[in-house]
Design a protein around this motif. Structure first.
Motif, PDB file in Angstrom:
ATOM      1  N   LEU A 158      -6.396   1.276  -0.389  1.00 53.03           N
ATOM      2  CA  LEU A 158      -5.996   1.296  -1.797  1.00 53.03           C
ATOM      3  C   LEU A 158      -7.201   1.283  -2.734  1.00 53.03           C
ATOM      4  O   LEU A 158      -7.149   1.879  -3.807  1.00 53.03           O
ATOM      5  CB  LEU A 158      -5.072   0.129  -2.118  1.00 53.03           C
ATOM      6  CG  LEU A 158      -3.651   0.298  -1.621  1.00 53.03           C
ATOM      7  CD1 LEU A 158      -2.811  -0.916  -1.981  1.00 53.03           C
ATOM      8  CD2 LEU A 158      -3.016   1.556  -2.170  1.00 53.03           C
ATOM      9  N   TYR A 159      -8.264   0.625  -2.345  1.00 54.80           N
ATOM     10  CA  TYR A 159      -9.488   0.641  -3.153  1.00 54.80           C
ATOM     11  C   TYR A 159      -9.943   2.091  -3.340  1.00 54.80           C
ATOM     12  O   TYR A 159     -10.221   2.528  -4.452  1.00 54.80           O
ATOM     13  CB  TYR A 159     -10.577  -0.183  -2.465  1.00 54.80           C
ATOM     14  CG  TYR A 159     -11.914  -0.160  -3.158  1.00 54.80           C
ATOM     15  CD1 TYR A 159     -12.255  -1.178  -4.042  1.00 54.80           C
ATOM     16  CD2 TYR A 159     -12.842   0.855  -2.929  1.00 54.80           C
ATOM     17  CE1 TYR A 159     -13.492  -1.185  -4.678  1.00 54.80           C
ATOM     18  CE2 TYR A 159     -14.060   0.862  -3.559  1.00 54.80           C
ATOM     19  CZ  TYR A 159     -14.382  -0.158  -4.427  1.00 54.80           C
ATOM     20  OH  TYR A 159     -15.606  -0.156  -5.050  1.00 54.80           O
ATOM     21  N   ILE A 160      -9.987   2.831  -2.258  1.00 56.49           N
ATOM     22  CA  ILE A 160     -10.394   4.245  -2.299  1.00 56.49           C
ATOM     23  C   ILE A 160      -9.408   5.050  -3.145  1.00 56.49           C
ATOM     24  O   ILE A 160      -9.801   5.850  -3.993  1.00 56.49           O
ATOM     25  CB  ILE A 160     -10.470   4.837  -0.875  1.00 56.49           C
ATOM     26  CG1 ILE A 160     -11.447   4.057  -0.004  1.00 56.49           C
ATOM     27  CG2 ILE A 160     -10.796   6.327  -0.921  1.00 56.49           C
ATOM     28  CD1 ILE A 160     -12.888   4.156  -0.374  1.00 56.49           C
ATOM     29  N   HIS A 161      -8.121   4.850  -2.932  1.00 56.69           N
ATOM     30  CA  HIS A 161      -7.082   5.583  -3.662  1.00 56.69           C
ATOM     31  C   HIS A 161      -7.176   5.319  -5.171  1.00 56.69           C
ATOM     32  O   HIS A 161      -7.172   6.256  -5.974  1.00 56.69           O
ATOM     33  CB  HIS A 161      -5.703   5.182  -3.138  1.00 56.69           C
ATOM     34  CG  HIS A 161      -4.560   5.696  -3.945  1.00 56.69           C
ATOM     35  ND1 HIS A 161      -4.196   7.026  -3.947  1.00 56.69           N
ATOM     36  CD2 HIS A 161      -3.709   5.072  -4.784  1.00 56.69           C
ATOM     37  CE1 HIS A 161      -3.171   7.192  -4.756  1.00 56.69           C
ATOM     38  NE2 HIS A 161      -2.859   6.016  -5.284  1.00 56.69           N
ATOM     39  N   ILE A 162      -7.257   4.068  -5.538  1.00 61.86           N
ATOM     40  CA  ILE A 162      -7.303   3.716  -6.961  1.00 61.86           C
ATOM     41  C   ILE A 162      -8.575   4.248  -7.608  1.00 61.86           C
ATOM     42  O   ILE A 162      -8.537   4.806  -8.704  1.00 61.86           O
ATOM     43  CB  ILE A 162      -7.165   2.186  -7.140  1.00 61.86           C
ATOM     44  CG1 ILE A 162      -5.747   1.765  -6.757  1.00 61.86           C
ATOM     45  CG2 ILE A 162      -7.511   1.765  -8.562  1.00 61.86           C
ATOM     46  CD1 ILE A 162      -5.554   0.274  -6.577  1.00 61.86           C
ATOM     47  N   ARG A 163      -9.703   4.126  -6.944  1.00 63.48           N
ATOM     48  CA  ARG A 163     -10.970   4.620  -7.501  1.00 63.48           C
ATOM     49  C   ARG A 163     -10.954   6.143  -7.651  1.00 63.48           C
ATOM     50  O   ARG A 163     -11.450   6.673  -8.618  1.00 63.48           O
ATOM     51  CB  ARG A 163     -12.172   4.205  -6.650  1.00 63.48           C
ATOM     52  CG  ARG A 163     -12.450   2.703  -6.570  1.00 63.48           C
ATOM     53  CD  ARG A 163     -12.502   2.053  -7.936  1.00 63.48           C
ATOM     54  NE  ARG A 163     -12.648   0.637  -7.943  1.00 63.48           N
ATOM     55  CZ  ARG A 163     -11.681  -0.278  -7.801  1.00 63.48           C
ATOM     56  NH1 ARG A 163     -10.459   0.100  -7.530  1.00 63.48           N
ATOM     57  NH2 ARG A 163     -11.903  -1.558  -7.908  1.00 63.48           N
TER      58      ARG A 163
ATOM     59  N   ALA B 219       0.840  -1.206   0.000  1.00 67.48           N
ATOM     60  CA  ALA B 219       0.000   0.000   0.000  1.00 67.48           C
ATOM     61  C   ALA B 219       0.873   1.253   0.000  1.00 67.48           C
ATOM     62  O   ALA B 219       0.616   2.198  -0.753  1.00 67.48           O
ATOM     63  CB  ALA B 219      -0.931   0.000   1.203  1.00 67.48           C
ATOM     64  N   GLU B 220       1.905   1.268   0.834  1.00 66.07           N
ATOM     65  CA  GLU B 220       2.792   2.425   0.893  1.00 66.07           C
ATOM     66  C   GLU B 220       3.485   2.653  -0.445  1.00 66.07           C
ATOM     67  O   GLU B 220       3.636   3.797  -0.883  1.00 66.07           O
ATOM     68  CB  GLU B 220       3.811   2.251   2.014  1.00 66.07           C
ATOM     69  CG  GLU B 220       3.197   2.337   3.394  1.00 66.07           C
ATOM     70  CD  GLU B 220       4.175   2.036   4.505  1.00 66.07           C
ATOM     71  OE1 GLU B 220       3.981   2.579   5.605  1.00 66.07           O
ATOM     72  OE2 GLU B 220       5.135   1.253   4.290  1.00 66.07           O
ATOM     73  N   GLU B 221       3.881   1.576  -1.096  1.00 65.72           N
ATOM     74  CA  GLU B 221       4.528   1.720  -2.399  1.00 65.72           C
ATOM     75  C   GLU B 221       3.551   2.307  -3.425  1.00 65.72           C
ATOM     76  O   GLU B 221       3.904   3.210  -4.179  1.00 65.72           O
ATOM     77  CB  GLU B 221       5.066   0.380  -2.885  1.00 65.72           C
ATOM     78  CG  GLU B 221       5.881   0.519  -4.149  1.00 65.72           C
ATOM     79  CD  GLU B 221       6.672  -0.728  -4.469  1.00 65.72           C
ATOM     80  OE1 GLU B 221       6.813  -1.006  -5.671  1.00 65.72           O
ATOM     81  OE2 GLU B 221       7.146  -1.404  -3.548  1.00 65.72           O
ATOM     82  N   GLU B 222       2.338   1.818  -3.425  1.00 69.75           N
ATOM     83  CA  GLU B 222       1.325   2.326  -4.355  1.00 69.75           C
ATOM     84  C   GLU B 222       0.991   3.793  -4.069  1.00 69.75           C
ATOM     85  O   GLU B 222       0.838   4.597  -4.978  1.00 69.75           O
ATOM     86  CB  GLU B 222       0.052   1.480  -4.255  1.00 69.75           C
ATOM     87  CG  GLU B 222      -1.117   1.983  -5.071  1.00 69.75           C
ATOM     88  CD  GLU B 222      -0.959   1.744  -6.564  1.00 69.75           C
ATOM     89  OE1 GLU B 222      -1.552   2.521  -7.336  1.00 69.75           O
ATOM     90  OE2 GLU B 222      -0.254   0.800  -6.960  1.00 69.75           O
ATOM     91  N   LEU B 223       0.900   4.138  -2.791  1.00 68.38           N
ATOM     92  CA  LEU B 223       0.574   5.512  -2.406  1.00 68.38           C
ATOM     93  C   LEU B 223       1.748   6.466  -2.619  1.00 68.38           C
ATOM     94  O   LEU B 223       1.552   7.663  -2.828  1.00 68.38           O
ATOM     95  CB  LEU B 223       0.147   5.559  -0.936  1.00 68.38           C
ATOM     96  CG  LEU B 223      -1.146   4.839  -0.597  1.00 68.38           C
ATOM     97  CD1 LEU B 223      -1.300   4.701   0.914  1.00 68.38           C
ATOM     98  CD2 LEU B 223      -2.333   5.571  -1.203  1.00 68.38           C
ATOM     99  N   GLY B 224       2.966   5.953  -2.511  1.00 68.85           N
ATOM    100  CA  GLY B 224       4.144   6.790  -2.686  1.00 68.85           C
ATOM    101  C   GLY B 224       4.637   7.450  -1.408  1.00 68.85           C
ATOM    102  O   GLY B 224       5.452   8.364  -1.460  1.00 68.85           O
TER     103      GLY B 224
END
Length: 88
Positions: free
Chosen positions: A77-82, A31-36
């Motif tokens: 991540l669901y919220i972030h990606i959407r 999650a941290e990697e995806e969020l940056g």
């Protein structure tokens, strides 16, 4: 600090938490990697030990197992990606 919080959680009625549903460290790292960015230590502690909860009718976002992330709307991540898809 976290020990006192854990003790308070045992007796509170304002927070509905679900024991045994904590996130694995690898899920948090993904999650941290995806969020940056790295999540705050207190939130990481919460995710590992409790996973998710409801507070006064609202959700504290969780990090779901990767195989459930695509469908669980309480997942960070669901919220972030959407939200990224909606902005594009």
């Amino acid at each position: 600090m976290y020990e006192r919080l854990a003790e308070k959680l045992k007796t509170t009625s304002a927070l509905k938490w679900f024991p045994g549903r904590g996130a694995e460290e690898s899920w948090i790292a993904e999650a941290e990697e995806e969020l940056g960015f790295r999540l705050p230590p207190s939130y990481r502690w919460w995710l590992v030990h409790y996973g998710n909860a409801r507070l006064s009718g609202g959700n504290i976002l969780a990090i779901a197992a990767p195989e459930h992330r695509e469908y669980y709307d309480g997942d960070l991540l669901y919220i972030h990606i959407r939200s990224c898809v909606m902005i594009s």
